[in-house]
Write a protein that holds these residues in place. Sequence first.
Motif, PDB file in Angstrom:
ATOM      1  N   ILE A   1       0.791  -1.228   0.000  1.00 27.90           N
ATOM      2  CA  ILE A   1       0.000   0.000   0.000  1.00 27.90           C
ATOM      3  C   ILE A   1       0.824   1.280   0.000  1.00 27.90           C
ATOM      4  O   ILE A   1       0.352   2.316  -0.482  1.00 27.90           O
ATOM      5  CB  ILE A   1      -0.977   0.027   1.202  1.00 27.90           C
ATOM      6  CG1 ILE A   1      -0.218   0.156   2.518  1.00 27.90           C
ATOM      7  CG2 ILE A   1      -1.863  -1.201   1.193  1.00 27.90           C
ATOM      8  CD1 ILE A   1      -1.130   0.331   3.718  1.00 27.90           C
TER       9      ILE A   1
ATOM     10  N   TYR B   1       0.551   5.041  -2.350  1.00 25.50           N
ATOM     11  CA  TYR B   1      -0.066   6.001  -1.437  1.00 25.50           C
ATOM     12  C   TYR B   1       0.857   7.181  -1.152  1.00 25.50           C
ATOM     13  O   TYR B   1       0.445   8.346  -1.264  1.00 25.50           O
ATOM     14  CB  TYR B   1      -0.435   5.303  -0.135  1.00 25.50           C
ATOM     15  CG  TYR B   1      -1.000   6.232   0.910  1.00 25.50           C
ATOM     16  CD1 TYR B   1      -2.295   6.722   0.802  1.00 25.50           C
ATOM     17  CD2 TYR B   1      -0.232   6.624   2.005  1.00 25.50           C
ATOM     18  CE1 TYR B   1      -2.817   7.587   1.758  1.00 25.50           C
ATOM     19  CE2 TYR B   1      -0.747   7.484   2.961  1.00 25.50           C
ATOM     20  CZ  TYR B   1      -2.030   7.962   2.840  1.00 25.50           C
ATOM     21  OH  TYR B   1      -2.541   8.817   3.778  1.00 25.50           O
TER      22      TYR B   1
ATOM     23  N   HIS C   1      -1.593  12.649   6.871  1.00 23.35           N
ATOM     24  CA  HIS C   1      -1.779  11.671   5.795  1.00 23.35           C
ATOM     25  C   HIS C   1      -0.636  10.659   5.748  1.00 23.35           C
ATOM     26  O   HIS C   1      -0.859   9.471   5.480  1.00 23.35           O
ATOM     27  CB  HIS C   1      -1.921  12.386   4.449  1.00 23.35           C
ATOM     28  CG  HIS C   1      -3.322  12.798   4.151  1.00 23.35           C
ATOM     29  ND1 HIS C   1      -3.912  13.911   4.709  1.00 23.35           N
ATOM     30  CD2 HIS C   1      -4.283  12.230   3.366  1.00 23.35           C
ATOM     31  CE1 HIS C   1      -5.156  14.013   4.277  1.00 23.35           C
ATOM     32  NE2 HIS C   1      -5.411  13.009   3.466  1.00 23.35           N
TER      33      HIS C   1
ATOM     34  N   THR D   1      -8.971   8.275   1.028  1.00 17.85           N
ATOM     35  CA  THR D   1      -7.982   7.466   1.749  1.00 17.85           C
ATOM     36  C   THR D   1      -8.179   7.460   3.249  1.00 17.85           C
ATOM     37  O   THR D   1      -7.362   6.877   3.970  1.00 17.85           O
ATOM     38  CB  THR D   1      -6.547   7.929   1.429  1.00 17.85           C
ATOM     39  OG1 THR D   1      -6.384   9.296   1.832  1.00 17.85           O
ATOM     40  CG2 THR D   1      -6.247   7.782  -0.045  1.00 17.85           C
TER      41      THR D   1
ATOM     42  N   LEU E   1      -7.962   3.965   4.359  1.00 15.49           N
ATOM     43  CA  LEU E   1      -6.681   3.299   4.590  1.00 15.49           C
ATOM     44  C   LEU E   1      -6.266   3.382   6.051  1.00 15.49           C
ATOM     45  O   LEU E   1      -5.562   2.502   6.556  1.00 15.49           O
ATOM     46  CB  LEU E   1      -5.597   3.910   3.694  1.00 15.49           C
ATOM     47  CG  LEU E   1      -5.679   3.538   2.216  1.00 15.49           C
ATOM     48  CD1 LEU E   1      -4.515   4.171   1.454  1.00 15.49           C
ATOM     49  CD2 LEU E   1      -5.662   2.032   2.020  1.00 15.49           C
TER      50      LEU E   1
ATOM     51  N   TYR F   1      -6.555  -0.764  -6.725  1.00 13.89           N
ATOM     52  CA  TYR F   1      -5.987   0.039  -5.639  1.00 13.89           C
ATOM     53  C   TYR F   1      -5.453   1.359  -6.176  1.00 13.89           C
ATOM     54  O   TYR F   1      -5.727   2.427  -5.615  1.00 13.89           O
ATOM     55  CB  TYR F   1      -4.872  -0.734  -4.926  1.00 13.89           C
ATOM     56  CG  TYR F   1      -4.168   0.075  -3.861  1.00 13.89           C
ATOM     57  CD1 TYR F   1      -4.878   0.578  -2.772  1.00 13.89           C
ATOM     58  CD2 TYR F   1      -2.803   0.335  -3.945  1.00 13.89           C
ATOM     59  CE1 TYR F   1      -4.242   1.326  -1.796  1.00 13.89           C
ATOM     60  CE2 TYR F   1      -2.159   1.079  -2.972  1.00 13.89           C
ATOM     61  CZ  TYR F   1      -2.881   1.576  -1.898  1.00 13.89           C
ATOM     62  OH  TYR F   1      -2.249   2.329  -0.935  1.00 13.89           O
TER      63      TYR F   1
ATOM     64  N   ILE G   1      -6.822   5.216  -5.390  1.00 13.54           N
ATOM     65  CA  ILE G   1      -5.959   6.298  -4.908  1.00 13.54           C
ATOM     66  C   ILE G   1      -6.025   7.519  -5.822  1.00 13.54           C
ATOM     67  O   ILE G   1      -6.110   8.667  -5.359  1.00 13.54           O
ATOM     68  CB  ILE G   1      -4.502   5.808  -4.801  1.00 13.54           C
ATOM     69  CG1 ILE G   1      -4.374   4.733  -3.709  1.00 13.54           C
ATOM     70  CG2 ILE G   1      -3.550   6.971  -4.535  1.00 13.54           C
ATOM     71  CD1 ILE G   1      -4.607   5.246  -2.305  1.00 13.54           C
TER      72      ILE G   1
END
Length: 409
Positions: A111, A115, A140, A159, A162, A334, A338
């Motif tokens: 991830i 990200y 973040h 996000t 996440l 994914y 994002i």
Amino acid sequence: MTLTTAPTAEARPTRKRTRTHTQELQGVRGLAALSTVAFHVWQQYYVYDATGSHPPVDNPHLAALLSLEVIDLFFVMSAYLLTLPYARTAIDGEGTVRTGQDFLFRRAIRILPVYVTAVLVVWASRNPTLPGDWRDLLEHLTFTHIFDRERIFYTLGPTWSLSLEISFYLVLIAVGPLTIRACRRLPTRRARITACTAGCATLYAFPLVWITIAHYTLGIPHTDWPVYFGPQARFGGFAAGMGLAVLLVALEDRGRLGVRTATALAATAATALYALSYTARATGPEGFWRTYYHPLAAVLWFALLYAILHNSVQPRWQGALRARWLTAVGLISYSLYIWHEPVMLLLYDTGLLPSEGSQPGFALAVAIVTATAVLAATVSYWAVEYPGSLLARARDRRGCPRDFYSSSP
């Protein structure tokens, strides 16, 4: 090292493994990712004025379909796949589970590359002069923005989920080994299944209690995002996925659904999801169905995935989930998740999307954003996400670092 348990005499060490339905789940991911793109375009075209909020298309049925909020589906799938090794080891003493360190390493390379790249690129574009909103960047990068009511949707709005994923990882590597050790002391398979099921039910019940107290006792409005978006309120989706893993291990190679039963269950779950979304919108943001929307949706996604994963003969409709174009979208889902919001906002701000929210304008906007975001996600997958996944080769099957420069012959 890895955690293992020796099978007891009562357990069946030669239990035949069922198919993992990788392609079907990839197709489900693809559909969910595309649905998420359409939903955020829908949100972008909302109009707010003195009389309230107005959707881009005045059609409650379309609104209910687009507002299914498939994030709960992602939570259930993620928890199911990651819990499966723990469930097999705890219940049947089969296989191994990775150490917490190796588990977190593999999740990190899955991830973080995309990200972190996206956070830095988007944040820098919106903060051209330093120090900028350094708190937003810090939150973040540390996945703590979910606890900031003001910044929870900054930089990369979707996000926030996440942060919940990270919370789930920490819970899993803490609870999983403890469950395995506890199950070693239980004499029968039924007792081990009962213990695992009770644990999942407890994890599912906690958010229900939290939401009830927050909404009905303390009167906290749903716009207090950290209260209702935090792990304490949204863990029901992960608990449902953990329960699905336990159920499928418990029923492995038996009790499989026939074609008609699987089809009926899937159709019922899908219809109930739509009805839940429609009712939640009709009763308002503070109504009962909106308040408990996500725990209820998690149970329905549980049922739908169970119909897909545990049938004896695959129904014809399930073959559609293996369509090559859909599994291809699932592969990059994914990266699509994002990048789609910053792509949409860039297109909107530069005037490349229709300015009005009429039905033709909205449909065109969805098509443009989807096509552009899929292209960006494809580049992101092959340039960042896939190369990052190759770091897994730095560790062997036991989770130990590989010695690429061994001097032994």
